[in-house]
Design a protein around this motif. Structure first.
Motif, mmCIF file in Angstrom:
data_model
loop_
_atom_site.group_PDB
_atom_site.id
_atom_site.type_symbol
_atom_site.label_atom_id
_atom_site.label_comp_id
_atom_site.label_asym_id
_atom_site.label_seq_id
_atom_site.Cartn_x
_atom_site.Cartn_y
_atom_site.Cartn_z
ATOM 1 N N GLN A 66 0.821 -1.210 0.000
ATOM 2 C CA GLN A 66 0.000 0.000 0.000
ATOM 3 C C GLN A 66 0.852 1.256 0.000
ATOM 4 N N SER A 67 2.040 1.186 0.615
ATOM 5 C CA SER A 67 2.901 2.372 0.663
ATOM 6 C C SER A 67 3.426 2.761 -0.705
ATOM 7 N N TYR A 68 3.463 1.801 -1.644
ATOM 8 C CA TYR A 68 3.926 2.142 -2.988
ATOM 9 C C TYR A 68 2.951 3.065 -3.714
ATOM 10 N N CYS A 69 1.747 3.189 -3.204
ATOM 11 C CA CYS A 69 0.814 4.157 -3.785
ATOM 12 C C CYS A 69 1.303 5.591 -3.583
ATOM 13 N N ASP A 70 2.208 5.805 -2.610
ATOM 14 C CA ASP A 70 2.772 7.139 -2.425
ATOM 15 C C ASP A 70 3.604 7.561 -3.626
ATOM 16 N N GLY A 71 4.031 6.592 -4.435
ATOM 17 C CA GLY A 71 4.766 6.958 -5.641
ATOM 18 C C GLY A 71 3.948 7.791 -6.600
ATOM 19 N N LEU A 129 14.883 7.641 -15.662
ATOM 20 C CA LEU A 129 15.961 7.342 -14.717
ATOM 21 C C LEU A 129 16.860 8.563 -14.493
ATOM 22 N N ILE A 130 17.182 9.284 -15.553
ATOM 23 C CA ILE A 130 18.014 10.474 -15.396
ATOM 24 C C ILE A 130 17.275 11.538 -14.601
ATOM 25 N N ALA A 131 15.961 11.684 -14.833
ATOM 26 C CA ALA A 131 15.173 12.674 -14.092
ATOM 27 C C ALA A 131 15.109 12.325 -12.604
ATOM 28 N N LEU A 256 9.586 -5.580 -6.058
ATOM 29 C CA LEU A 256 9.322 -4.141 -6.055
ATOM 30 C C LEU A 256 10.469 -3.374 -5.395
ATOM 31 N N ARG A 257 11.065 -3.934 -4.356
ATOM 32 C CA ARG A 257 12.207 -3.261 -3.722
ATOM 33 C C ARG A 257 13.382 -3.158 -4.683
ATOM 34 N N LEU A 258 13.638 -4.222 -5.438
ATOM 35 C CA LEU A 258 14.727 -4.175 -6.410
ATOM 36 C C LEU A 258 14.435 -3.143 -7.491
ATOM 37 N N GLY A 259 13.187 -3.116 -7.988
ATOM 38 C CA GLY A 259 12.827 -2.111 -8.981
ATOM 39 C C GLY A 259 12.968 -0.697 -8.438
ATOM 40 N N ARG A 260 12.556 -0.488 -7.192
ATOM 41 C CA ARG A 260 12.701 0.835 -6.584
ATOM 42 C C ARG A 260 14.170 1.208 -6.423
ATOM 43 N N SER A 261 15.008 0.248 -6.035
ATOM 44 C CA SER A 261 16.436 0.536 -5.878
ATOM 45 C C SER A 261 17.074 0.941 -7.199
ATOM 46 N N ILE A 262 16.612 0.344 -8.290
ATOM 47 C CA ILE A 262 17.158 0.716 -9.600
ATOM 48 C C ILE A 262 16.659 2.092 -10.017
ATOM 49 N N HIS A 387 20.039 -4.513 -3.171
ATOM 50 C CA HIS A 387 19.421 -3.713 -2.125
ATOM 51 C C HIS A 387 17.954 -4.133 -1.998
ATOM 52 N N PHE A 388 17.703 -5.096 -1.118
ATOM 53 C CA PHE A 388 16.358 -5.601 -0.887
ATOM 54 C C PHE A 388 15.744 -5.033 0.391
ATOM 55 N N ASP A 389 16.402 -4.083 1.026
ATOM 56 C CA ASP A 389 15.880 -3.531 2.277
ATOM 57 C C ASP A 389 14.675 -2.633 1.990
#
Length: 462
Positions: A66-71, A129-131, A256-262, A387-389
């Motif tokens: 649910q916190s990913y909705c903050d994106g 990604l650059i942005a 999702l954590r890996l995608g966010r880290s990238i 980075h899976f944290d």
């Protein structure tokens, strides 16, 4: 607190190894007693351990999803800045709306030349990604910065490490606090508005439902306080049902954590590779005549498959094949048996090869595990390589970073105690041994997986 930083002189090797070893091989750490195992597991997985079955873990995974909705709040903020031409790139004494100008030029080109759409879709990944990297570097706190694409590109091309930075204690402390406070207030306001909208929608739905009940004269007790997630504690006996759901949620959250880290450049090498690859692919797509390819592909498909000559295909091919399949039972039975025997032999060979590969892999894994248990201990923990944290640790504003200059460097002197911690990486097929460095003749080069610590004088480790 003791922090370790690894500086590699061969920067290009880091890039190539990051791209070559995908997915990376699993890394395990063994310890010889249960106390060390608990400490290691808490360090790697956190507390509580997400691997065993726990209803609280399921709730935490749901909260994380649910916190990913903050994106969406960040996406909304970015779209408003782009559409309203708000400046963000500092040049001399003014902020230039570079992304808005770039978006306008691209949109005009796509309207006039639709053939550029595939190239734009590939370039869109690099642009995002650059942005995002630029937005992170706009943070006043240098501890929240990430390496820029230009810095990574120079390191890759010229094989050099960027110059170290000096960060003073409390540098840009007030600006950083105001930046964080502004975003927290913005996220809080958006959440309150969304909750207010959801509550109003639920009340309207409830009123409509009550009106429909009155019209249909149906007597049903509506309990607005019930929820699907309630009384999960009473469902503990349903471990066989909930535990697979917990593992599925864990895999989803880890992805999702890996995608966010990238995306936010915590995995800077993977983000750089994705940005560079998307940009090169966009340039390549510019020279491909997509309109001509699509036009002639559709033309060939229509004129070869949908024409009346398909009736001739039916007469001279499909019907003959069907007739051959309905021949005399004796001859057909012999043909079928011969065909089945050939197919069965091919299947048996492929199955046998697959079984042999699985058996060899299983034997190697068992041998590696037994050897690790014998050398390092019977308790084993898998260490993540990405980075899976869920929460990333950032140093406080009061922290400082001081580069080690040549004048201040006392490395390799009598005042420095070199502590080498041996690694646990094993290699080999029949006889396993510790994996050595790339240059075995250089005795000063540590083993792969080893860590060398330079402790000057006395050090307090917390």
């Amino acid at each position: 607190t003791l922090r370790l930083r690894i500086e590699m002189t061969q920067q290009r090797q880091i890039f190539l190894s990051s791209f070559r070893n995908l997915p990376p091989p699993p890394v395990y750490v063994n310890v010889d007693n249960h106390k060390h195992f608990k400490t290691l597991a808490n360090t790697v997985h956190g507390r509580p351990n997400p691997l065993p079955f726990n209803v609280k873990i399921i709730h935490s995974y749901i909260d994380e999803l649910q916190s990913y909705c903050d994106g969406l709040i960040y996406i909304k903020h970015a779209l408003i800045h782009v559409l309203l031409w708000r400046g963000h790139h500092r040049f001399c004494c003014c902020d230039l709306p570079v992304h808005s100008l770039f978006c306008f030029i691209i949109a005009v080109a796509l309207v006039e030349y639709p053939n550029f759409i595939p190239s734009f879709l590939a370039a869109l990944v690099s642009w995002i990604l650059i942005a995002v990297g630029g937005w992170r570097r706009d943070n006043p706190s240098q501890w929240n910065h990430c390496r820029s694409f230009s810095s990574l590109l120079l390191s890759f091309l010229f094989n050099r490490y960027p110059a170290p930075q000096f960060i003073e204690s409390g540098d840009n402390g007030e600006e950083s606090e105001s930046f964080v406070k502004e975003w927290r207030e913005r996220i809080k306001t958006e959440r309150e508005e969304s909750q207010r909208f959801a509550q109003q929608w639920a009340e309207n739905k409830k009123k409509i439902h009550e009106i429909n009940e009155q019209m249909a004269n149906i007597d049903i007790d509506i309990d607005s306080g019930s929820s699907d997630g309630a009384s999960l504690s009473a469902m503990m006996p349903l471990k066989l049902v909930l535990y697979p759901i917990q593992k599925l949620l864990r895999r989803l959250c880890v992805a999702l954590r890996l995608g966010r880290s990238i995306v936010i450049w915590n995995e800077c090498y993977l983000a750089f590779g994705l940005t560079l690859g998307s940009g090169l692919l966009a340039i390549l797509f510019l020279f491909i005549p997509w309109g001509w390819i699509i036009h002639w592909t559709l033309r060939i498909v229509v004129w070869s498959v949908l024409g009346p000559w398909m009736k001739l295909v039916d007469w001279f091919y499909v019907q003959r094949v069907t007739a051959d399949q309905n021949v005399d039972m004796g001859d057909a039975g012999n043909k079928v048996k011969k065909g089945d025997s050939v197919v069965e032999d091919d299947d048996n060979k492929s199955i046998g090869r697959r079984e042999s590969q699985v058996r060899i892999s299983k034997e190697h894994a068992m041998k590696l595990k037994d050897e690790r248990v014998k050398l390092f201990g019977k308790f084993m923990v898998k260490v993540p390589t990405f980075h899976f944290d869920r929460f990333h640790d950032v140093p406080l504003i009061s922290s400082q970073a001081v580069p080690l200059t040549d004048n201040e460097s006392n490395f390799m002197t009598e005042d420095v105690e070199i502590i080498r911690v041996g690694g646990q990486t094993l290699e080999g097929d029949m006889l396993l041994k510790k994996k050595m460095s790339l240059n075995d003749d250089d005795k000063s080069t540590p083993l792969i997986g080893d860590i060398s610590l330079g402790v000057h004088g006395s050090a307090n480790i917390v």
